[in-house]
Design a protein around this motif. Structure first.
Motif, PDB file in Angstrom:
ATOM      1  N   LEU A   1       0.832  -1.206   0.000  1.00 64.84           N
ATOM      2  CA  LEU A   1       0.000   0.000   0.000  1.00 64.84           C
ATOM      3  C   LEU A   1       0.865   1.255   0.000  1.00 64.84           C
ATOM      4  CD1 LEU A   1      -2.787  -1.056   2.540  1.00 64.84           C
ATOM      5  CD2 LEU A   1      -3.069  -0.660   0.087  1.00 64.84           C
ATOM      6  N   THR A   2       1.930   1.234   0.772  1.00 65.13           N
ATOM      7  CA  THR A   2       2.835   2.394   0.812  1.00 65.13           C
ATOM      8  C   THR A   2       3.443   2.658  -0.554  1.00 65.13           C
ATOM      9  OG1 THR A   2       3.390   1.955   3.125  1.00 65.13           O
ATOM     10  CG2 THR A   2       4.896   3.362   1.885  1.00 65.13           C
ATOM     11  N   LEU A   3       3.885   1.606  -1.209  1.00 63.01           N
ATOM     12  CA  LEU A   3       4.530   1.756  -2.506  1.00 63.01           C
ATOM     13  C   LEU A   3       3.545   2.243  -3.567  1.00 63.01           C
ATOM     14  CD1 LEU A   3       7.476   1.292  -3.220  1.00 63.01           C
ATOM     15  CD2 LEU A   3       6.852  -0.947  -4.135  1.00 63.01           C
ATOM     16  N   VAL A   4       2.342   1.676  -3.574  1.00 65.02           N
ATOM     17  CA  VAL A   4       1.336   2.023  -4.581  1.00 65.02           C
ATOM     18  C   VAL A   4       0.943   3.490  -4.499  1.00 65.02           C
ATOM     19  CG1 VAL A   4      -1.093   1.672  -5.210  1.00 65.02           C
ATOM     20  CG2 VAL A   4       0.399  -0.297  -4.896  1.00 65.02           C
ATOM     21  N   PHE A   5       0.821   4.015  -3.283  1.00 68.55           N
ATOM     22  CA  PHE A   5       0.357   5.395  -3.124  1.00 68.55           C
ATOM     23  C   PHE A   5       1.491   6.413  -3.036  1.00 68.55           C
ATOM     24  CE2 PHE A   5      -3.328   2.981  -1.494  1.00 68.55           C
ATOM     25  CZ  PHE A   5      -4.318   3.533  -2.298  1.00 68.55           C
TER      26      PHE A   5
ATOM     27  N   PHE B   1       3.271   8.432  15.362  1.00 66.00           N
ATOM     28  CA  PHE B   1       2.511   8.847  16.546  1.00 66.00           C
ATOM     29  C   PHE B   1       1.675  10.098  16.260  1.00 66.00           C
ATOM     30  CE2 PHE B   1       5.851   6.439  18.972  1.00 66.00           C
ATOM     31  CZ  PHE B   1       4.980   5.497  19.501  1.00 66.00           C
ATOM     32  N   ILE B   2       2.221  11.015  15.465  1.00 72.04           N
ATOM     33  CA  ILE B   2       1.487  12.245  15.147  1.00 72.04           C
ATOM     34  C   ILE B   2       0.235  11.928  14.329  1.00 72.04           C
ATOM     35  CG2 ILE B   2       1.577  14.361  13.767  1.00 72.04           C
ATOM     36  CD1 ILE B   2       4.461  14.712  14.696  1.00 72.04           C
ATOM     37  N   VAL B   3       0.378  11.060  13.328  1.00 73.69           N
ATOM     38  CA  VAL B   3      -0.780  10.704  12.503  1.00 73.69           C
ATOM     39  C   VAL B   3      -1.835   9.986  13.336  1.00 73.69           C
ATOM     40  CG1 VAL B   3      -1.580   9.280  10.573  1.00 73.69           C
ATOM     41  CG2 VAL B   3       0.523  10.612  10.346  1.00 73.69           C
ATOM     42  N   CYS B   4      -1.387   9.100  14.228  1.00 75.86           N
ATOM     43  CA  CYS B   4      -2.324   8.305  15.017  1.00 75.86           C
ATOM     44  C   CYS B   4      -2.964   9.111  16.149  1.00 75.86           C
ATOM     45  CB  CYS B   4      -1.612   7.077  15.582  1.00 75.86           C
ATOM     46  SG  CYS B   4      -2.728   5.885  16.361  1.00 75.86           S
ATOM     47  N   TYR B   5      -2.136   9.873  16.875  1.00 71.49           N
ATOM     48  CA  TYR B   5      -2.639  10.554  18.076  1.00 71.49           C
ATOM     49  C   TYR B   5      -2.734  12.067  17.919  1.00 71.49           C
ATOM     50  CZ  TYR B   5      -1.284   6.006  19.928  1.00 71.49           C
ATOM     51  OH  TYR B   5      -1.155   4.650  20.126  1.00 71.49           O
TER      52      TYR B   5
ATOM     53  N   ALA C   1      -0.788   3.967  10.280  1.00 67.40           N
ATOM     54  CA  ALA C   1       0.560   3.596   9.848  1.00 67.40           C
ATOM     55  C   ALA C   1       0.714   3.762   8.341  1.00 67.40           C
ATOM     56  CB  ALA C   1       0.865   2.161  10.254  1.00 67.40           C
ATOM     57  N   THR C   2      -0.298   3.355   7.594  1.00 62.24           N
ATOM     58  CA  THR C   2      -0.242   3.471   6.131  1.00 62.24           C
ATOM     59  C   THR C   2      -0.131   4.922   5.703  1.00 62.24           C
ATOM     60  OG1 THR C   2      -1.578   1.465   5.893  1.00 62.24           O
ATOM     61  CG2 THR C   2      -1.424   2.909   3.975  1.00 62.24           C
ATOM     62  N   ILE C   3      -0.939   5.790   6.309  1.00 63.84           N
ATOM     63  CA  ILE C   3      -0.898   7.224   5.975  1.00 63.84           C
ATOM     64  C   ILE C   3       0.481   7.800   6.275  1.00 63.84           C
ATOM     65  CG2 ILE C   3      -1.792   9.501   6.604  1.00 63.84           C
ATOM     66  CD1 ILE C   3      -4.517   8.126   7.102  1.00 63.84           C
ATOM     67  N   ALA C   4       1.020   7.471   7.452  1.00 62.29           N
ATOM     68  CA  ALA C   4       2.334   8.002   7.837  1.00 62.29           C
ATOM     69  C   ALA C   4       3.420   7.507   6.889  1.00 62.29           C
ATOM     70  CB  ALA C   4       2.659   7.597   9.279  1.00 62.29           C
ATOM     71  N   PHE C   5       3.387   6.226   6.548  1.00 62.62           N
ATOM     72  CA  PHE C   5       4.393   5.674   5.641  1.00 62.62           C
ATOM     73  C   PHE C   5       4.281   6.294   4.248  1.00 62.62           C
ATOM     74  CE2 PHE C   5       5.182   2.440   8.806  1.00 62.62           C
ATOM     75  CZ  PHE C   5       6.472   2.022   8.545  1.00 62.62           C
TER      76      PHE C   5
END
Length: 217
Positions: free
Chosen positions: A22-26, A66-70, A87-91
């Motif tokens: 998912l990280t690579l595709v986006f 942590f910033i994206v999650c919390y 995690a996906t968004i952050a990556f």
């Protein structure tokens, strides 16, 4: 016991592969878009994305997770409940910024004469980019891109810091509780999974480099 450990590690590695894919595709297309923005002649847009890239490259990936999650809790909102999505968004954001720098370097390395030649032939800027420039850029950036992709494989292990994501490192830790064995053994098993996958990627990128050898750059 050995088969049970292997099965748990394999299940964890599937989560690792999902996050990697998912990280690579986006991140690749987003990285190209960010590269165009950092090269824009509209200065406010260029400056904005240069600052974004600087911030992302200058801070640890774990902090970004942590910033994206919390982070939403800083604005009175609920923290993200879906750790895998966070995690996906952050990556994706992190690697898109790194890829953008590589893309920008590749695009700027193409001589202006090739753009001018395309214009003489009556091609539009879009046609010049996709028919003349893009493949040459791919050839030039393939090696640094391959390094980032291989780094991504190993960075996925940071996702377990958010909790709720049972990727292969988290699975290795869980094995110790299931079978009451020292942590080092399942971790070594996880290392073998990473090593095999990185080996496959290395062979794949080597094959692609040979395919693009007809470009003498």
């Amino acid at each position: 016991m050995f088969l049970g450990i292997l099965e748990q590690l394999a299940e964890g590695f599937l989560i690792t592969l999902e996050l990697f894919g998912l990280t690579l595709v986006f991140s690749l297309p987003l990285g190209l878009l960010i590269a165009f923005c950092t090269m824009s002649k509209f200065y406010p847009l260029k400056l904005l994305f240069q600052i974004i890239v600087w911030v992302i490259r200058g801070t640890p990936l774990m902090l970004q997770l942590f910033i994206v999650c919390y982070g939403p809790s800083l604005f009175g909102l609920m923290a993200m409940r879906d750790s895998f999505l966070a995690a996906t968004i952050a990556f994706v954001i992190n690697y898109a910024c790194y890829f953008s720098v590589i893309f920008r370097g590749g695009i700027e390395s193409i001589s202006k004469g090739q753009y001018e030649a395309g214009q003489v032939l009556g091609m539009s800027r879009v046609q010049i980019f996709f028919r003349v420039v893009l493949l040459q850029v791919v050839k030039r950036i393939l090696a640094p891109i391959s390094n980032e992709v291989i780094t991504l494989v190993k960075d996925t292990s940071l996702a377990n810091t958010l909790g709720g994501i049972v990727e292969i490192i988290a699975a290795a830790k869980a094995v110790t509780g299931t079978y009451a064995i020292p942590l080092i053994y399942p971790l070594l098993g996880a290392g073998v999974f990473f090593l095999i996958f990185v080996g496959i990627l290395t062979l794949l990128f080597g094959f692609l480099e040979k395919k693009l050898n007809y470009f003498r750059v």
